[in-house]
Write a protein that holds these residues in place. Sequence first.
Motif, PDB file in Angstrom:
ATOM      1  N   ARG A 147      -8.864 -15.208  13.334  1.00 15.87           N
ATOM      2  CA  ARG A 147      -8.976 -14.529  14.635  1.00 15.87           C
ATOM      3  C   ARG A 147      -8.321 -13.154  14.576  1.00 15.87           C
ATOM      4  NH1 ARG A 147      -5.033 -17.112  18.577  1.00 15.87           N
ATOM      5  NH2 ARG A 147      -3.647 -15.872  17.255  1.00 15.87           N
ATOM      6  N   ASP A 148      -7.142 -13.100  13.950  1.00 19.96           N
ATOM      7  CA  ASP A 148      -6.342 -11.870  14.022  1.00 19.96           C
ATOM      8  C   ASP A 148      -6.591 -10.906  12.865  1.00 19.96           C
ATOM      9  OD1 ASP A 148      -5.254 -12.984  16.269  1.00 19.96           O
ATOM     10  OD2 ASP A 148      -3.508 -13.810  15.206  1.00 19.96           O
ATOM     11  N   GLY A 149      -7.080 -11.419  11.760  1.00 19.00           N
ATOM     12  CA  GLY A 149      -7.085 -10.595  10.543  1.00 19.00           C
ATOM     13  C   GLY A 149      -8.335  -9.762  10.323  1.00 19.00           C
ATOM     14  N   GLY A 150      -9.303  -9.824  11.250  1.00 16.23           N
ATOM     15  CA  GLY A 150     -10.479  -8.962  11.165  1.00 16.23           C
ATOM     16  C   GLY A 150     -11.294  -9.148   9.892  1.00 16.23           C
ATOM     17  N   VAL A 151     -11.926  -8.053   9.493  1.00 20.18           N
ATOM     18  CA  VAL A 151     -12.829  -8.110   8.325  1.00 20.18           C
ATOM     19  C   VAL A 151     -12.064  -8.544   7.080  1.00 20.18           C
ATOM     20  CG1 VAL A 151     -14.366  -6.770   6.848  1.00 20.18           C
ATOM     21  CG2 VAL A 151     -14.305  -6.317   9.294  1.00 20.18           C
ATOM     22  N   ALA A 152     -10.840  -8.001   6.915  1.00 18.83           N
ATOM     23  CA  ALA A 152     -10.082  -8.323   5.701  1.00 18.83           C
ATOM     24  C   ALA A 152      -9.810  -9.827   5.619  1.00 18.83           C
ATOM     25  CB  ALA A 152      -8.769  -7.541   5.676  1.00 18.83           C
ATOM     26  N   ALA A 153      -9.411 -10.437   6.750  1.00 14.59           N
ATOM     27  CA  ALA A 153      -9.131 -11.884   6.741  1.00 14.59           C
ATOM     28  C   ALA A 153     -10.395 -12.664   6.404  1.00 14.59           C
ATOM     29  CB  ALA A 153      -8.589 -12.331   8.094  1.00 14.59           C
ATOM     30  N   HIS A 154     -11.530 -12.229   6.927  1.00 14.04           N
ATOM     31  CA  HIS A 154     -12.790 -12.909   6.603  1.00 14.04           C
ATOM     32  C   HIS A 154     -13.085 -12.793   5.106  1.00 14.04           C
ATOM     33  CE1 HIS A 154     -13.320 -13.056  10.931  1.00 14.04           C
ATOM     34  NE2 HIS A 154     -14.433 -13.748  10.774  1.00 14.04           N
ATOM     35  N   ALA A 155     -12.824 -11.614   4.551  1.00 16.76           N
ATOM     36  CA  ALA A 155     -13.089 -11.411   3.122  1.00 16.76           C
ATOM     37  C   ALA A 155     -12.143 -12.286   2.282  1.00 16.76           C
ATOM     38  CB  ALA A 155     -12.913  -9.935   2.766  1.00 16.76           C
ATOM     39  N   ILE A 156     -10.877 -12.297   2.670  1.00 17.94           N
ATOM     40  CA  ILE A 156      -9.883 -13.077   1.908  1.00 17.94           C
ATOM     41  C   ILE A 156     -10.261 -14.559   1.902  1.00 17.94           C
ATOM     42  CG2 ILE A 156      -7.477 -13.894   1.988  1.00 17.94           C
ATOM     43  CD1 ILE A 156      -6.800 -11.048   3.193  1.00 17.94           C
ATOM     44  N   ARG A 157     -10.572 -15.070   3.100  1.00 18.61           N
ATOM     45  CA  ARG A 157     -10.861 -16.502   3.173  1.00 18.61           C
ATOM     46  C   ARG A 157     -12.164 -16.854   2.447  1.00 18.61           C
ATOM     47  NH1 ARG A 157      -6.593 -19.376   3.873  1.00 18.61           N
ATOM     48  NH2 ARG A 157      -7.956 -21.116   4.416  1.00 18.61           N
ATOM     49  N   SER A 178     -28.712  -7.026  12.138  1.00 17.85           N
ATOM     50  CA  SER A 178     -28.693  -5.739  11.422  1.00 17.85           C
ATOM     51  C   SER A 178     -27.267  -5.175  11.386  1.00 17.85           C
ATOM     52  CB  SER A 178     -29.650  -4.742  12.096  1.00 17.85           C
ATOM     53  OG  SER A 178     -29.126  -4.379  13.355  1.00 17.85           O
ATOM     54  N   ALA A 179     -26.415  -5.647  12.320  1.00 24.12           N
ATOM     55  CA  ALA A 179     -25.031  -5.159  12.342  1.00 24.12           C
ATOM     56  C   ALA A 179     -24.250  -5.621  11.114  1.00 24.12           C
ATOM     57  CB  ALA A 179     -24.340  -5.636  13.619  1.00 24.12           C
ATOM     58  N   ALA A 180     -24.739  -6.705  10.473  1.00 26.27           N
ATOM     59  CA  ALA A 180     -23.994  -7.265   9.336  1.00 26.27           C
ATOM     60  C   ALA A 180     -23.872  -6.267   8.189  1.00 26.27           C
ATOM     61  CB  ALA A 180     -24.679  -8.531   8.850  1.00 26.27           C
ATOM     62  N   ASP A 181     -24.892  -5.432   8.028  1.00 23.91           N
ATOM     63  CA  ASP A 181     -24.897  -4.501   6.894  1.00 23.91           C
ATOM     64  C   ASP A 181     -23.690  -3.576   6.901  1.00 23.91           C
ATOM     65  OD1 ASP A 181     -27.203  -5.680   6.223  1.00 23.91           O
ATOM     66  OD2 ASP A 181     -28.511  -4.048   6.912  1.00 23.91           O
ATOM     67  N   LYS A 182     -23.305  -3.135   8.119  1.00 25.55           N
ATOM     68  CA  LYS A 182     -22.197  -2.178   8.217  1.00 25.55           C
ATOM     69  C   LYS A 182     -20.860  -2.843   7.882  1.00 25.55           C
ATOM     70  CE  LYS A 182     -24.407  -0.594  12.151  1.00 25.55           C
ATOM     71  NZ  LYS A 182     -24.312  -1.257  13.382  1.00 25.55           N
ATOM     72  N   ILE A 183     -20.784  -4.134   8.085  1.00 28.73           N
ATOM     73  CA  ILE A 183     -19.493  -4.822   7.941  1.00 28.73           C
ATOM     74  C   ILE A 183     -19.184  -5.156   6.482  1.00 28.73           C
ATOM     75  CG2 ILE A 183     -18.206  -6.892   8.638  1.00 28.73           C
ATOM     76  CD1 ILE A 183     -19.960  -6.853  11.212  1.00 28.73           C
ATOM     77  N   GLY A 184     -20.206  -5.591   5.766  1.00 24.17           N
ATOM     78  CA  GLY A 184     -20.011  -5.828   4.335  1.00 24.17           C
ATOM     79  C   GLY A 184     -19.693  -7.264   3.955  1.00 24.17           C
ATOM     80  N   ILE A 185     -19.454  -8.142   4.947  1.00 26.47           N
ATOM     81  CA  ILE A 185     -19.129  -9.535   4.580  1.00 26.47           C
ATOM     82  C   ILE A 185     -20.351 -10.235   3.983  1.00 26.47           C
ATOM     83  CG2 ILE A 185     -18.543 -11.812   5.541  1.00 26.47           C
ATOM     84  CD1 ILE A 185     -16.098 -10.068   5.146  1.00 26.47           C
ATOM     85  N   SER A 186     -21.518  -9.935   4.535  1.00 25.78           N
ATOM     86  CA  SER A 186     -22.730 -10.546   4.009  1.00 25.78           C
ATOM     87  C   SER A 186     -22.890 -10.193   2.514  1.00 25.78           C
ATOM     88  CB  SER A 186     -23.917 -10.035   4.813  1.00 25.78           C
ATOM     89  OG  SER A 186     -25.099 -10.425   4.221  1.00 25.78           O
ATOM     90  N   GLU A 187     -22.610  -8.923   2.230  1.00 25.82           N
ATOM     91  CA  GLU A 187     -22.700  -8.461   0.833  1.00 25.82           C
ATOM     92  C   GLU A 187     -21.678  -9.208  -0.036  1.00 25.82           C
ATOM     93  OE1 GLU A 187     -22.209  -4.202  -1.416  1.00 25.82           O
ATOM     94  OE2 GLU A 187     -22.199  -4.224   0.767  1.00 25.82           O
ATOM     95  N   LEU A 188     -20.483  -9.402   0.524  1.00 25.79           N
ATOM     96  CA  LEU A 188     -19.447 -10.117  -0.234  1.00 25.79           C
ATOM     97  C   LEU A 188     -19.875 -11.567  -0.495  1.00 25.79           C
ATOM     98  CD1 LEU A 188     -16.548 -10.326  -1.434  1.00 25.79           C
ATOM     99  CD2 LEU A 188     -15.779 -11.010   0.846  1.00 25.79           C
ATOM    100  N   LEU A 189     -20.418 -12.225   0.537  1.00 24.42           N
ATOM    101  CA  LEU A 189     -20.856 -13.618   0.352  1.00 24.42           C
ATOM    102  C   LEU A 189     -21.899 -13.694  -0.763  1.00 24.42           C
ATOM    103  CD1 LEU A 189     -21.316 -14.795   4.091  1.00 24.42           C
ATOM    104  CD2 LEU A 189     -19.243 -14.889   2.683  1.00 24.42           C
ATOM    105  N   THR A 190     -22.795 -12.715  -0.752  1.00 21.82           N
ATOM    106  CA  THR A 190     -23.851 -12.678  -1.780  1.00 21.82           C
ATOM    107  C   THR A 190     -23.226 -12.507  -3.166  1.00 21.82           C
ATOM    108  OG1 THR A 190     -25.194 -11.565  -0.108  1.00 21.82           O
ATOM    109  CG2 THR A 190     -26.062 -11.602  -2.352  1.00 21.82           C
ATOM    110  N   SER A 191     -22.252 -11.590  -3.265  1.00 19.10           N
ATOM    111  CA  SER A 191     -21.606 -11.368  -4.569  1.00 19.10           C
ATOM    112  C   SER A 191     -20.873 -12.622  -5.024  1.00 19.10           C
ATOM    113  CB  SER A 191     -20.564 -10.249  -4.486  1.00 19.10           C
ATOM    114  OG  SER A 191     -21.173  -9.057  -4.124  1.00 19.10           O
TER     115      SER A 191
END
Length: 759
Positions: A565-575, A620-633
Amino acid sequence: MRTFLAYARCRNVSDEKFHTMNRYGSTTERKYRKKATRTRKPRTARQTSKLPTFVGEAPATPIPVKEAGQFGRINILNFKPTAEDGVYAARVEIGEQFTVSAQVFMEGRAKVGATAVLKNPRGRIMARVPMQVENAGLDLYTVNLQAGEHSTLAPWDEGFDDVKKQLGNWKVAIEGWEDSYGAWLHDARIKVDVDSDVENTLTSGAEMLGRWAGTRDSNLDAAQRKTLRDAAKQMMDTTLDAKTRLGFADNAEIEALHESNPLRDGLTQSADHVFHVERPKSSFAAWYQFFPRSEGAYIDENGKKVQGNFHTAVSGLERAKAEGFNIVYLPPIFPIGVTNRKGPDGALHAGPDDPGSPFGIGSELGGHDTVDPLLGTMDDFKAFCQRAHELGLEVALDFALQCSPDHPWVKEHPNWFRTKPDGSIAYAENPPKKYQDIYPIDFDNDLEGIEHEVERIMNLWIDAGVTIFRVDNPHTKPVRFWQDVLAAVTKKHPEVLFLAEAFTRPAMVRALSYAGFTQSHCYFPWRNTREELEQFLQETNGEGGFYQHNTFWPTTPDILTAYVRDGGVAAHAIRAVLAALGSPSWGIYNGYELIENSQRSDAEEQSQNEKFEIKVRDWSAADKIGISELLTSLNDIRSKHVATTSYHNLTILPSANGNVLAFARQTDAQFTPDGKTDTLIVVVNLDPFNQQQSSIHVDAEALGLPTDHPYHVKDQLTGREYDWSWDNFVSLAPWADVAHVFHVELDDDADADSDEANE
Ligand SMILES: O=P(O)(O)O[C@H]1O[C@H](CO)[C@@H](O[C@H]2O[C@H](CO)[C@@H](O)[C@H](O)[C@H]2O)[C@H](O)[C@H]1O
C-alpha cells in the motif's frame, strides 16, 4: 557447488536390469556418466594378464540383510528426505533438482564411499551417482539428483504421453561400500615416505589392485582390468625402489578408475525411499488471476457499468500470455446468489446493479455445475479454455465449497447444512472474517454424498478444459474429505492439480499437502524484513519443500499489505522480484501492473474491491509504470534459467546491510539443457524509499565458482555486467533498480577449472 564425478556402470551383480540399461544407455544414466565414458576404451572379452596370488588384508565382505532394521556390512543411517510419518512420500516435480543425504560409515579407521541409485516407477535404474562428503565428522554424504527431464509440456500438448510415463513413484537407495583403494593409498603414501612396513604395504596394495581387476561390480572393461593387473605386477618388482613401485598405483589413470569404476568392498544397499514425481507445472508455475467479468467491461452512455463475459475475457488470456504467465486463475464462475448479496466493499446490502461476490455461489439458475449466464454458456467457457490452451495457458478454476442461501443444494440436500434450533442456518465465517452471504457445508451428515457430488462437479469442469482447481478455504473442511475427493478425481485425471488457499496453522497446511494439494498459498505477503524473508525463503526452499510447495503471491483480492500500500511502484517491483525468484511457483493478481494499492479502512485488502464490483481498467496506463514489463522480464528469466525451477537449490548470501537481501539459486551442469551450471544471484533492496548499499559475500568455493580470480556476472534485468568474487559492493536505488538478478557467466574453461578444483 559440488560437482559430480561421472560414475560409470558400477554394476550390482544381482541387478540384471541395470546390465540391460548399460547396453542401451538411458539419457539420464548417460548424463551422469558423461565424463567417464569419454575416457573409457573399447571393451574386449579376453583377460590378458595373470597375477600371482598375494597375501593381503581381508576386504570387508557383504553381510546379507534379512529384515528391516538389520545393519549390513556398511552402516547407512538417516536417509533424507524420507516419507513423513513413514507414509507421506517426498514430492518433486519432474526434472526438478533435489538433494538426498545419508550417513554412511563403518567401524575403525576404514574409509567408505557412497553411491545413490535412482530408479524410475518401473524399477529401472536410471542413474548411479557417487555421493560427496558433506561433513566428514558426521559421516554425512549428499548428492543432487533429478527424476526425469525438466519439461514445460501441458497435458494437451503433443509429447505429454512421454512425460506421463515418467510420473509416479521413483525410488532412491544408497549403496555404501568400503573404499579399500582410498584407505590403502592414504596409508601407503605415509609408510613409503617414512620407510615403515613397506613390503607388506606394497604387497597388500598389489593384491587389492588384482582383486579390483577381477570384480564384476566395478564393471571395468578389459583394457581397464589390464591396467590394474599390470600396475599390481609392477608394484611387486623388488628391483625398483619403493617410491617408484608405489607410483604404479598412485597416478592419475588409477585415480580416474577409482572415481569411475571403484572397488566396492562390503557393498551394502539401503532400503528404497520413495519420491513422488509430479507433472510439469505441479510446482513450477506462474499464475495470473483475473475476473472474467471485468475483462472488456465498459461504462455505457447512461453511466452504467456493462460487465464482460467469456468472449471479452480472452483479453485477460492475451495479457497473461504477453506477460509470460502459464496458468490463468479465475474466481468462481457460477451463478451468484441474491439473498444477502454483498454490495461494494462487502457492504451488507447490495444495490440493484451490484453484481455480488462470485464466492456467493448458487441461485435459482444453478449451482457449482452451472456457468453464470452473465458470463456466457458452458460452450462459451469451453471455447475460452480452448483459446487458453492454444496460447499455452492452463485454466485454474476456483472451487469454493459453500452456498448462497439460493443455491439448489439448500433445498435439495438440507442435511448438508447445519440448522440452529430455530431452523435457521448460520452464515459462514473464517474468523475474524464474516461471510454473511453464504452458508457453510456440514460434512458430518452425508460425507459420502457430498464427496460424490463434488467429484461429479470437478469432472464436469475437467471435461470442459479445466486442469487445475484453486480450492477456497480448504482448511475449513475435513482433510479426509479432500483426501477422498482428490484421490477419486486424480484416479481418473492424474494430470489435475490443486492449489490450497489455506492461510492457517502449519499442521493443517501440511496435512492438506499430504491429502493431495500440489501447491499451497502461504504467508509470503507478510514476510517483509530481511530476517523474515531469509527464514521464509529457507523454509519454503528447504526440507519442507519436499512435502509442501508454497506459491508466492505479492497481493490477492483478499490481501493488500501495508508494505505494498505504502511503497508505490518500487514496493510492487520488490515484491514481484521476491515472489518470482523466491519460489518456483508465483502468482500475480491483475491490476498489480496499475499499482492498485488503495486499501479499505477496515480490512487489509483493496478498496473498491473487484470481489464486489466490476472493474473498468485502462490497461494502456500500465506501459508508463513499467511493472508489466518487469513481470514479463521475470517470467522470461524463469523460462531461461532452470535454476529457478527447484525448491531445493537456494542459498542465502550474507549481506552487510539489513535492508538488502541476497540469495543464490544453482542447478548443476548435468541437469541443465546446455550442460553448464546455472547460477543466479539475486540481490534485492527491500527499502522502497531509499537507496541502499551493501557488501554481499559469496562463498565461491561452496558454489563451485572461481576462488582465485573474479568471475563475470550479467544482470538479467538490465544487461549490465560486473566482475564479482568473494565480497561484492552493491548499490540499489528504488528510483532506478530495486534488484539485481545476476547470471554467473563462466566460460567453459572456467567452468571446467572449478569442476576440477571441486573434484
Ligand atoms: O476466507 P479467506 O480469507 O480465505 O477468503 C476466501 O474465501 C472467502 C469466502 O469464500 C472469500 O470471501 C469473499 O466471498 C464471500 C462470499 O461471497 C464474501 O462474504 C466475502 O466478503 C468476500 O471477501 C474470499 O474472497 C476468498 O479468497
